[in-house]
Write a protein that holds these residues in place. Structure first.
Motif, mmCIF file in Angstrom:
data_model
loop_
_atom_site.group_PDB
_atom_site.id
_atom_site.type_symbol
_atom_site.label_atom_id
_atom_site.label_comp_id
_atom_site.label_asym_id
_atom_site.label_seq_id
_atom_site.Cartn_x
_atom_site.Cartn_y
_atom_site.Cartn_z
ATOM 1 N N PRO A 78 0.601 -1.208 0.090
ATOM 2 C CA PRO A 78 0.139 0.023 -0.123
ATOM 3 C C PRO A 78 0.861 1.361 -0.029
ATOM 4 N N THR A 79 0.418 2.283 -0.674
ATOM 5 C CA THR A 79 0.913 3.594 -0.545
ATOM 6 C C THR A 79 -0.316 4.664 -0.175
ATOM 7 N N VAL A 80 0.085 5.362 0.956
ATOM 8 C CA VAL A 80 -0.855 6.365 1.497
ATOM 9 C C VAL A 80 -0.386 7.794 1.094
ATOM 10 N N ARG A 81 -1.270 8.400 0.616
ATOM 11 C CA ARG A 81 -1.074 9.763 0.123
ATOM 12 C C ARG A 81 -1.988 10.668 0.919
ATOM 13 N N ALA A 82 -1.389 11.837 1.372
ATOM 14 C CA ALA A 82 -2.305 12.781 1.944
ATOM 15 C C ALA A 82 -1.761 14.161 1.529
ATOM 16 N N THR A 83 -2.996 15.187 1.389
ATOM 17 C CA THR A 83 -2.630 16.502 0.990
ATOM 18 C C THR A 83 -3.632 17.479 1.948
ATOM 19 N N VAL A 84 -2.919 18.042 2.630
ATOM 20 C CA VAL A 84 -3.317 19.256 3.612
ATOM 21 C C VAL A 84 -3.500 20.459 2.836
ATOM 22 N N LYS A 85 -4.470 21.032 2.911
ATOM 23 C CA LYS A 85 -4.861 22.674 2.364
ATOM 24 C C LYS A 85 -4.964 23.448 3.715
ATOM 25 N N LEU A 86 -3.980 24.275 3.428
ATOM 26 C CA LEU A 86 -3.599 25.301 4.713
ATOM 27 C C LEU A 86 -4.362 26.469 4.338
ATOM 28 N N PRO A 87 -4.666 27.227 5.275
ATOM 29 C CA PRO A 87 -5.121 28.775 5.387
ATOM 30 C C PRO A 87 -4.338 29.784 4.817
ATOM 31 N N GLU A 88 -4.909 30.907 4.241
ATOM 32 C CA GLU A 88 -3.869 31.793 3.522
ATOM 33 C C GLU A 88 -2.851 32.194 4.479
ATOM 34 N N ALA A 89 -2.985 32.558 5.656
ATOM 35 C CA ALA A 89 -1.908 33.157 6.492
ATOM 36 C C ALA A 89 -1.701 32.119 7.549
ATOM 37 N N HIS A 90 -0.415 31.651 7.457
ATOM 38 C CA HIS A 90 -0.079 30.859 8.672
ATOM 39 C C HIS A 90 1.611 30.675 8.864
ATOM 40 N N ALA A 91 2.004 30.259 9.753
ATOM 41 C CA ALA A 91 3.580 30.251 9.882
ATOM 42 C C ALA A 91 4.022 28.925 9.305
ATOM 43 N N ALA A 92 5.246 28.614 9.292
ATOM 44 C CA ALA A 92 5.666 27.540 8.969
ATOM 45 C C ALA A 92 5.268 26.238 9.901
ATOM 46 N N GLU A 93 4.558 25.070 9.099
ATOM 47 C CA GLU A 93 4.113 24.067 9.835
ATOM 48 C C GLU A 93 4.770 22.633 9.319
ATOM 49 N N THR A 94 4.981 21.807 10.099
ATOM 50 C CA THR A 94 5.468 20.536 9.868
ATOM 51 C C THR A 94 4.222 19.374 10.017
ATOM 52 N N TRP A 95 3.804 18.718 8.988
ATOM 53 C CA TRP A 95 2.960 17.841 8.980
ATOM 54 C C TRP A 95 3.614 16.628 8.874
ATOM 55 N N GLN A 96 2.815 15.762 9.480
ATOM 56 C CA GLN A 96 3.384 13.996 9.491
ATOM 57 C C GLN A 96 2.242 13.012 9.460
ATOM 58 N N ILE A 97 2.192 11.985 8.640
ATOM 59 C CA ILE A 97 1.434 11.065 8.503
ATOM 60 C C ILE A 97 2.038 9.628 8.945
ATOM 61 N N ASP A 98 1.607 8.829 9.803
ATOM 62 C CA ASP A 98 1.738 7.732 10.514
ATOM 63 C C ASP A 98 0.700 6.678 10.219
ATOM 64 N N VAL A 99 1.155 5.375 9.815
ATOM 65 C CA VAL A 99 0.572 4.329 9.471
ATOM 66 C C VAL A 99 0.687 3.158 10.568
ATOM 67 N N TYR A 100 -0.265 2.348 11.040
ATOM 68 C CA TYR A 100 -0.158 1.480 12.014
ATOM 69 C C TYR A 100 -1.127 0.282 11.439
ATOM 70 N N ASP A 101 -0.663 -1.017 12.041
ATOM 71 C CA ASP A 101 -1.479 -2.072 11.462
ATOM 72 C C ASP A 101 -2.531 -2.528 12.507
ATOM 73 N N GLY A 102 -3.200 -3.631 11.899
ATOM 74 C CA GLY A 102 -4.134 -3.953 13.147
ATOM 75 C C GLY A 102 -4.056 -4.183 14.567
ATOM 76 N N SER A 169 -8.044 21.778 5.605
ATOM 77 C CA SER A 169 -8.784 20.474 5.176
ATOM 78 C C SER A 169 -7.644 19.453 4.719
ATOM 79 N N ALA A 170 -8.181 18.140 4.602
ATOM 80 C CA ALA A 170 -7.259 17.227 4.188
ATOM 81 C C ALA A 170 -7.942 16.269 3.166
ATOM 82 N N GLU A 171 -7.219 15.662 2.400
ATOM 83 C CA GLU A 171 -7.596 14.613 1.701
ATOM 84 C C GLU A 171 -6.490 13.516 1.734
ATOM 85 N N VAL A 172 -7.174 12.046 1.699
ATOM 86 C CA VAL A 172 -6.290 10.997 2.033
ATOM 87 C C VAL A 172 -6.657 9.869 0.916
ATOM 88 N N ARG A 173 -5.802 9.223 0.344
ATOM 89 C CA ARG A 173 -5.960 8.132 -0.635
ATOM 90 C C ARG A 173 -4.932 7.084 -0.400
#
Length: 259
Positions: A78-102, A169-173
Motif C-alpha cells: 500500500p501507498t498512502v498519500r495525503a494532501t493538507v490545504k492550509l489557510p491563507e496566512a500561517h507560519a511554517a508548519e510541519t505535518w506528519q502521516i503515520d500508518v499503524y497495522d491491526g 482541510s485534508a484529503e487521503v487516498r
C-alpha cells in the motif's frame, strides 16, 4: 526430437502462466457509490473507514489528530498519500502521516515523504508513505506488516501557538500494488488482524464483536496461493522431461551379445 519439442512446449507454458501473474494488477478504481468519508475520526476506535482507490476528505483545525482506516491484504504494497490545504496566512508548519497495522504497531515507510514542512503562507503540503509488502504470516517477534485493518494518523507536529485552531482541510487516498509470489511465505494467519471485542454468548462460546467492517473488494485471501506454485509445477515438469531426455541420450542403442 520429441523430447526437444516437449521441452519447448513446457517453456512456452511457463511464459504464458507466469506473465499474467507477475504483472502488476491495477489499483482499485474510485468508488462510485459515494461511500468516501467526509470527516475523520479522532482516535483509533473512531477512525473513518474507506477502501483503496477512494479519496477520503475531512475539515479540521490545526492541531487535531485525524484518523482513517483501510483494509490491506497479503501480497500487496500500500501507498498512502495525503494532501493538507492550509489557510491563507500561517507560519511554517510541519505535518506528519503515520500508518499503524491491526495490532496498532507503527509501520515504517519504505519510501515517501512521511514528514514535510510547509513554508509560511504555503497553500498546501503533500505527504506520502509506501509500506513494505503485506505478508501472509510472520514470526511473533517480527514487526512485518500483516493482513488486516490499517490506520492512518495525520497531524501537525511542533505547531506554532499562533496556528493552533486554524481551519485546514485534508484529503487521503490509498493505492496498492500487487507484488505476487516474490513476497509469498510458507504460512498464513488464521484470521486477518481486524479489531474486535470478544463477548460471551449464552452457550458460553466466544463470539467476535467486530469493530471494523471493511475488507478488500474480493475478500481476504487464504494466503496459500501465489504464482510460486506455477514456477514450482513447471519447474518440476521441466526437470522430469530433462531426466527422460538424458536417459534417452545416454542409454546404449545396441543389443548385448551372448557368450
Amino acid at each position: 526430437m520429441r523430447i526437444v519439442k516437449a521441452l519447448g512446449a513446457a517453456v512456452l507454458a511457463l511464459g504464458w502462466a507466469v506473465s499474467p501473474a507477475a504483472a502488476d494488477s491495477p489499483s482499485p478504481s474510485p468508488s462510485d457509490d459515494g461511500a468516501a468519508p467526509v470527516q475523520a475520526g479522532t482516535s483509533f476506535r473512531t477512525a473513518a473507514e474507506f477502501d483503496e482507490g477512494v479519496t477520503a476528505t475531512a475539515d479540521a483545525s490545526a492541531g487535531d489528530y485525524l484518523y482513517w482506516s483501510f483494509p490491506a491484504d497479503a501480497g500487496r504494497r500500500p501507498t498512502v498519500r495525503a494532501t493538507v490545504k492550509l489557510p491563507e496566512a500561517h507560519a511554517a508548519e510541519t505535518w506528519q502521516i503515520d500508518v499503524y497495522d491491526g495490532l496498532r504497531r507503527r509501520q515504517a515507510c519504505q519510501y515517501g515523504a512521511q514528514t514535510r514542512t510547509a513554508a509560511a503562507d504555503a497553500a498546501s503540503v503533500e505527504l506520502a508513505c509506501t509500506l513494505r509488502t503485506v505478508r501472509a504470516w510472520s514470526e511473533p517477534w517480527a514487526n512485518d506488516p500483516l493482513p488486516g485493518t490499517y490506520y492512518i494518523r495525520l497531524t501537525a507536529v511542533g505547531l506554532p501557538t499562533s496556528d493552533l485552531g486554524l481551519p485546514v482541510s485534508a484529503e487521503v487516498r490509498v493505492e496498492s500494488k500487487e507484488i505476487g509470489g516474490a513476497a509469498a511465505v510458507d504460512g498464513a494467519l488464521a484470521e486477518p488482524l481486524v479489531p474486535g471485542t470478544a463477548v460471551a454468548s449464552e452457550e458460553t462460546e466466544q463470539d467476535a464483536a467486530v469493530l471494523s467492517s471493511i475488507e478488500p473488494e474480493d475478500g481476504w485471501t487464504s494466503g496459500w496461493w501465489s504464482d510460486r506454485w506455477v514456477w514450482t509445477a513447471v519447474g518440476g515438469a521441466l526437470a522430469a522431461l530433462a531426466g527422460v531426455g538424458g536417459y534417452a541420450l545416454t542409454r546404449g542403442s545396441g543389443r548385448p551379445t551372448g557368450v
